[in-house]
Design an enzyme around this catalytic site. Structure first.
Site, mmCIF file in Angstrom:
data_model
loop_
_atom_site.group_PDB
_atom_site.id
_atom_site.type_symbol
_atom_site.label_atom_id
_atom_site.label_comp_id
_atom_site.label_asym_id
_atom_site.label_seq_id
_atom_site.Cartn_x
_atom_site.Cartn_y
_atom_site.Cartn_z
ATOM 1 N N GLU A 305 0.753 -1.333 0.101
ATOM 2 C CA GLU A 305 -0.027 -0.243 0.042
ATOM 3 C C GLU A 305 0.671 1.280 0.129
ATOM 4 O OE1 GLU A 305 -4.042 -1.275 2.324
ATOM 5 O OE2 GLU A 305 -2.514 -1.124 3.492
HETATM 6 C C1 NGO Z 1 -0.757 -6.593 3.835
HETATM 7 C C2 NGO Z 1 -1.834 -5.236 4.336
HETATM 8 N N1 NGO Z 1 -1.906 -4.192 4.305
HETATM 9 C C3 NGO Z 1 -3.096 -3.599 4.992
HETATM 10 C C4 NGO Z 1 -4.195 -4.938 4.394
HETATM 11 O O1 NGO Z 1 -3.158 -5.799 4.561
HETATM 12 O O2 NGO Z 1 -5.203 -4.961 5.454
HETATM 13 C C5 NGO Z 1 -4.991 -4.945 6.616
HETATM 14 C C6 NGO Z 1 -6.399 -5.094 7.569
HETATM 15 O O3 NGO Z 1 -6.980 -6.160 7.118
HETATM 16 C C7 NGO Z 1 -4.226 -3.440 7.119
HETATM 17 O O4 NGO Z 1 -4.049 -3.508 8.596
HETATM 18 C C8 NGO Z 1 -2.955 -3.654 6.488
HETATM 19 O O5 NGO Z 1 -2.074 -2.403 6.688
#
Ligand code: NGO
Length: 490
Positions: A305
């Site tokens: 992200e």
């Molecule tokens: C790999 C990943 N990055 C995000 C995503 O998973 O969802 C999570 C919550 O479900 C969140 O906490 C995390 O920062």
């Protein structure tokens, strides 16, 4: 006792041959080990049996002439798998054989489940301890069987982490991935950059006091895990999810200004400054100190992200970060977006959201660690009334968490591409050990079985009965599990 073949062992052993009789653990029973390196495993078993029986249960090197009534732990090349074991119970004694100590530890975990659940209470049980006779030959399908604990969004102290390690080891899991940094908190002491914890570790989601592990505490966690054949996989998430580090050191920010500490739950708003050399000095120092206290072969660099990092900068950063980790003698794991970069030969891609990223990784020769959010995310609510957890990926009931297989989940990702399973518990909404146990249990038991038992030997209809009969064990272990109505709890 129940016939060996009717036992409720989780993960389900590969091969069970019952011979219909039983062995009684009695006041003469000792635990004998073949070589000194096996003594800790013998002691681990003795420390379970002693309070339950009130017997002395001596632990000693194997007698020259084996006599009866004893439990023997031996290593042998006749067991081929590095984590496999053979557990043979006869009327006059038990022999656990394995190729490596880990296999013996797993044989002990199976023996533990062949005994009445009441032994888990740590107090003297009334029933005689009988073990059904027969031979169990067992070994895991995948070498990486683990869970992830996000200690950044909410901090969990050493005792909570040790409890998680204890519980994962019962189900033969062998990895604990610690998500040690994120926007909301930096949780591992780095001596060359002390503000990361003094400032970056001082809060958490909701504005609580946060916390962090000193290097001594981290080493204590690593050893506690190692003694239970669990390897710690530490994650420093980057270049996104870095607000806690950026808040700790203004010079890490492109504009030279440190942001405030962040107590919310948004994602994708932070990034390291890709063009500043200090960024690479920083991660070199961080990975140097982390690698020095991490015996496991992997360090996780995150990579998820990075919505405010231009893709070409992201690629340059991931390329350099991998080389820095490998310079410190470790292999890299990263969330599936890292597949946009040029992966080093040993880098592993952790599939969480985009199958096409994992496949991009496979095309570069990378292996995949399976954590699909719609199946393996332990922070997902069971259903719309689950009091904690999220549901952006899916609601995941106990059967839905079990009814899938690693090698058939995604077209283009097959068994030979997969090193195993990792079940993440993100903690935006998780604050206590009870919260952890409520979301993790019972789903993690099914995920442990998915990593251990071949899909051809698994079905929800059979597993749910075995899980239901496991209730008294979960109660005896004082686990705050979700009592799903889809499980016939007995
Ligand atoms: C790999 C990943 N990055 C995000 C995503 O998973 O969802 C999570 C919550 O479900 C969140 O906490 C995390 O920062």
């Amino acid at each position: 006792p129940k016939n060996l073949a009717e036992q409720q062992v989780i993960p389900k052993p590969i091969n069970v041959k019952a011979t219909g009789s039983s062995f009684e653990i009695n006041s003469n029973t000792s635990i004998q080990y073949q070589s000194d390196e096996l003594q800790p495993i013998a002691t681990y078993l003795a420390e379970i049996l002693r309070p339950a029986t009130g017997f002395e249960i001596p632990v000693k090197i194997m007698d020259s002439k084996p006599s009866s009534d004893h439990i023997f732990l031996t290593l042998t090349d006749s067991v081929s798998s590095v984590e496999g074991y053979q557990l043979e119970t006869k009327e006059n004694g038990i022999v656990i054989k394995a190729n490596k100590p880990a296999g013996l530890f797993y044989g002990v975990q199976t023996l533990r489940q062949l005994l009445p659940a009441s032994i888990e209470k740590g107090t003297k049980v009334s029933d005689t301890l009988l073990v059904a006779t027969g031979i169990i030959t067992d070994s895991p399908s995948y070498g990486y069987r683990g869970a992830m604990l996000d200690v950044s969004r909410h901090f969990f102290g050493v005792d909570d982490v040790k409890r998680v390690i204890d519980l994962l080891s019962i189900y033969k899991m062998n990895r604990l991935h610690l998500h040690l940094s994120d926007d909301q908190g930096w949780r591992i002491e780095i001596k060359s950059w002390p503000n990361l914890t003094t400032h970056g570790g001082s809060s958490e989601v909701g504005g609580g006091e946060g916390g962090f592990y000193t290097q001594e505490q981290y080493k204590d966690i690593v050893k506690y895990a190692q003694d239970r054949f669990i390897t710690i996989v530490p994650e420093i998430d980057m270049p996104g999810h870095t607000n806690a580090a950026l808040a700790s050191y203004p010079e890490l920010n492109c504009n030279g200004k440190a942001p405030e500490l962040y107590h919310g739950t948004k994602v994708g708003f932070s990034t390291f400054c890709i063009d500043k050399e200090i960024t690479y000095k920083f991660i070199d120092d961080v990975f140097g100190e982390l690698a020095a206290m991490t015996p496991g072969e992997y360090i996780h660099i995150g990579g998820d992200e990075s919505h405010v990092t231009p893709i070409k900068d992201y690629i340059r950063f991931i390329n350099r970060a991998q080389k820095i980790v490998e310079k410190h003698g470790k292999k890299v794991v990263g969330w599936d977006e890292i597949a946009h970069a040029t992966l080093l030969p040993n880098t592993v891609v952790q599939y969480w959201s985009k199958g096409e990223n994992a496949i991009k990784g496979i095309e570069q020769g990378a292996k995949v660690l399976m954590s699909p959010a719609t199946k393996a995310y332990l922070d997902m609510q069971y259903d719309s009334i689950t009091p904690i957890g999220l549901h952006w990926a899916a609601y995941i009931e106990v059967d839905e968490a079990y009814n899938w297989d690693l090698a058939t989940f995604e077209e283009g990702i097959s068994k030979e591409n997969i090193i195993g399973i990792d079940a993440p518990l993100w903690t935006e909404t998780v604050e206590t050990m009870d919260d952890i146990e409520y979301l993790v249990f019972p789903r993690v038991m099914g995920l442990a079985e998915i990593g251990w038992t071949p899909a051809s030997q698994r079905s929800w209809d059979e597993y749910k009965v075995r899980l239901g009969k496991h209730k008294d064990r979960l109660d005896a272990l004082d686990i705050n599990y979700y009592p799903s109505t889809r499980v016939p709890w007995e």
